[in-house]
Design a protein around this motif. Structure first.
Motif, PDB file in Angstrom:
ATOM      1  N   SER A  71      -8.654 -58.769 -65.774  1.00  0.00           N
ATOM      2  CA  SER A  71      -8.396 -57.369 -66.130  1.00  0.00           C
ATOM      3  C   SER A  71      -7.392 -56.685 -65.199  1.00  0.00           C
ATOM      4  CB  SER A  71      -9.711 -56.583 -66.132  1.00  0.00           C
ATOM      5  OG  SER A  71     -10.289 -56.609 -64.847  1.00  0.00           O
ATOM      6  N   GLU A  72      -6.913 -57.398 -64.191  1.00  0.00           N
ATOM      7  CA  GLU A  72      -5.956 -56.801 -63.250  1.00  0.00           C
ATOM      8  C   GLU A  72      -4.569 -56.698 -63.872  1.00  0.00           C
ATOM      9  OE1 GLU A  72      -6.490 -55.394 -60.316  1.00  0.00           O
ATOM     10  OE2 GLU A  72      -8.607 -55.779 -60.633  1.00  0.00           O
ATOM     11  N   ARG A  73      -3.927 -55.563 -63.659  1.00  0.00           N
ATOM     12  CA  ARG A  73      -2.584 -55.347 -64.195  1.00  0.00           C
ATOM     13  C   ARG A  73      -1.548 -55.146 -63.093  1.00  0.00           C
ATOM     14  NH1 ARG A  73      -3.079 -57.605 -68.509  1.00  0.00           N
ATOM     15  NH2 ARG A  73      -4.336 -56.676 -70.098  1.00  0.00           N
ATOM     16  N   ALA A  74      -1.984 -54.953 -61.875  1.00  0.00           N
ATOM     17  CA  ALA A  74      -1.050 -54.690 -60.773  1.00  0.00           C
ATOM     18  C   ALA A  74      -1.121 -55.835 -59.779  1.00  0.00           C
ATOM     19  CB  ALA A  74      -1.397 -53.374 -60.090  1.00  0.00           C
ATOM     20  N   GLY A  75      -0.005 -56.457 -59.569  1.00  0.00           N
ATOM     21  CA  GLY A  75       0.048 -57.542 -58.606  1.00  0.00           C
ATOM     22  C   GLY A  75       1.096 -58.548 -59.003  1.00  0.00           C
ATOM     23  N   GLY A  76       1.296 -59.507 -58.147  1.00  0.00           N
ATOM     24  CA  GLY A  76       2.272 -60.548 -58.405  1.00  0.00           C
ATOM     25  C   GLY A  76       1.663 -61.904 -58.117  1.00  0.00           C
ATOM     26  N   PHE A  77       2.313 -62.949 -58.605  1.00  0.00           N
ATOM     27  CA  PHE A  77       1.811 -64.296 -58.371  1.00  0.00           C
ATOM     28  C   PHE A  77       2.972 -65.250 -58.161  1.00  0.00           C
ATOM     29  CE2 PHE A  77       2.492 -63.975 -62.901  1.00  0.00           C
ATOM     30  CZ  PHE A  77       3.106 -65.171 -63.215  1.00  0.00           C
ATOM     31  N   GLU A 101     -13.415 -67.663 -70.936  1.00  0.00           N
ATOM     32  CA  GLU A 101     -14.183 -66.466 -70.609  1.00  0.00           C
ATOM     33  C   GLU A 101     -13.317 -65.219 -70.480  1.00  0.00           C
ATOM     34  OE1 GLU A 101     -16.871 -67.187 -67.344  1.00  0.00           O
ATOM     35  OE2 GLU A 101     -17.173 -69.233 -68.045  1.00  0.00           O
ATOM     36  N   ALA A 102     -12.014 -65.382 -70.641  1.00  0.00           N
ATOM     37  CA  ALA A 102     -11.115 -64.220 -70.576  1.00  0.00           C
ATOM     38  C   ALA A 102     -11.380 -63.319 -71.775  1.00  0.00           C
ATOM     39  CB  ALA A 102      -9.660 -64.672 -70.587  1.00  0.00           C
ATOM     40  N   PRO A 103     -11.344 -61.992 -71.584  1.00  0.00           N
ATOM     41  CA  PRO A 103     -11.471 -61.094 -72.729  1.00  0.00           C
ATOM     42  C   PRO A 103     -10.374 -61.399 -73.751  1.00  0.00           C
ATOM     43  CG  PRO A 103     -11.561 -59.872 -70.662  1.00  0.00           C
ATOM     44  CD  PRO A 103     -11.183 -61.290 -70.328  1.00  0.00           C
ATOM     45  N   ALA A 104     -10.661 -61.192 -75.028  1.00  0.00           N
ATOM     46  CA  ALA A 104      -9.728 -61.559 -76.101  1.00  0.00           C
ATOM     47  C   ALA A 104      -8.336 -60.979 -75.882  1.00  0.00           C
ATOM     48  CB  ALA A 104     -10.283 -61.116 -77.448  1.00  0.00           C
ATOM     49  N   GLU A 105      -8.251 -59.731 -75.413  1.00  0.00           N
ATOM     50  CA  GLU A 105      -6.932 -59.110 -75.229  1.00  0.00           C
ATOM     51  C   GLU A 105      -6.158 -59.714 -74.064  1.00  0.00           C
ATOM     52  OE1 GLU A 105      -9.874 -56.510 -72.983  1.00  0.00           O
ATOM     53  OE2 GLU A 105      -9.821 -57.459 -74.937  1.00  0.00           O
ATOM     54  N   ASN A 106      -6.829 -60.493 -73.219  1.00  0.00           N
ATOM     55  CA  ASN A 106      -6.169 -61.103 -72.064  1.00  0.00           C
ATOM     56  C   ASN A 106      -5.975 -62.603 -72.208  1.00  0.00           C
ATOM     57  OD1 ASN A 106      -5.973 -58.678 -70.654  1.00  0.00           O
ATOM     58  ND2 ASN A 106      -8.030 -58.908 -69.853  1.00  0.00           N
TER      59      ASN A 106
END
Length: 124
Positions: A71-77, A101-106
């Motif tokens: 659910s995180e939207r801020a960050g880098g990888f 197990e990820a939410p459907a939208e993710n």
């Protein structure tokens, strides 16, 4: 192979999907908590997780932490390939199970699905 990105353009599940067949280290920052996480991947499994340089020894704790990242939207990888012998082992968490197990939208989508989401379906 090196892969770099941010969660504004690619979510955590897509980043995992892109490297799940690789052996190496997926590192990312969570801007909300200011945590730096490193995930050692090999054979489509999470072998080890480090938070700010400290290893997580409990598989359930590591699993919960990784699930919260969907659910995180801020960050880098960034991902860097590594030899299997250079990775720490011990957790053995299935990436396929984690991704399921990820939410459907993710959940990761293919290129065509992304284009359809962005531009709507073209009418025939």
């Amino acid at each position: 192979m090196t892969l770099v990105g941010n969660f504004q353009h690619q979510n955590f599940s897509e980043a995992l999907s892109n490297v799940k067949a690789q052996t190496g280290i997926l590192a990312f920052t969570n801007l909300a908590s200011r945590a730096r996480l490193c995930v050692h991947l090999s054979e489509s499994r999470v072998q080890a997780v480090f938070v700010n340089g400290r290893p997580l020894r409990c598989g359930e704790e590591a699993h919960r932490l990784l699930c919260r990242q969907f659910s995180e939207r801020a960050g880098g990888f960034w991902f860097e390939q590594a030899l299997p012998e250079d990775l720490r082992r011990g957790l053995n968490i299935s990436l396929d199970q984690l991704l399921s197990e990820a939410p459907a939208e993710n959940r990761p989508t293919g290129f065509l699905q992304k284009i359809q989401q962005l531009f709507g379906r073209a009418s025939a």
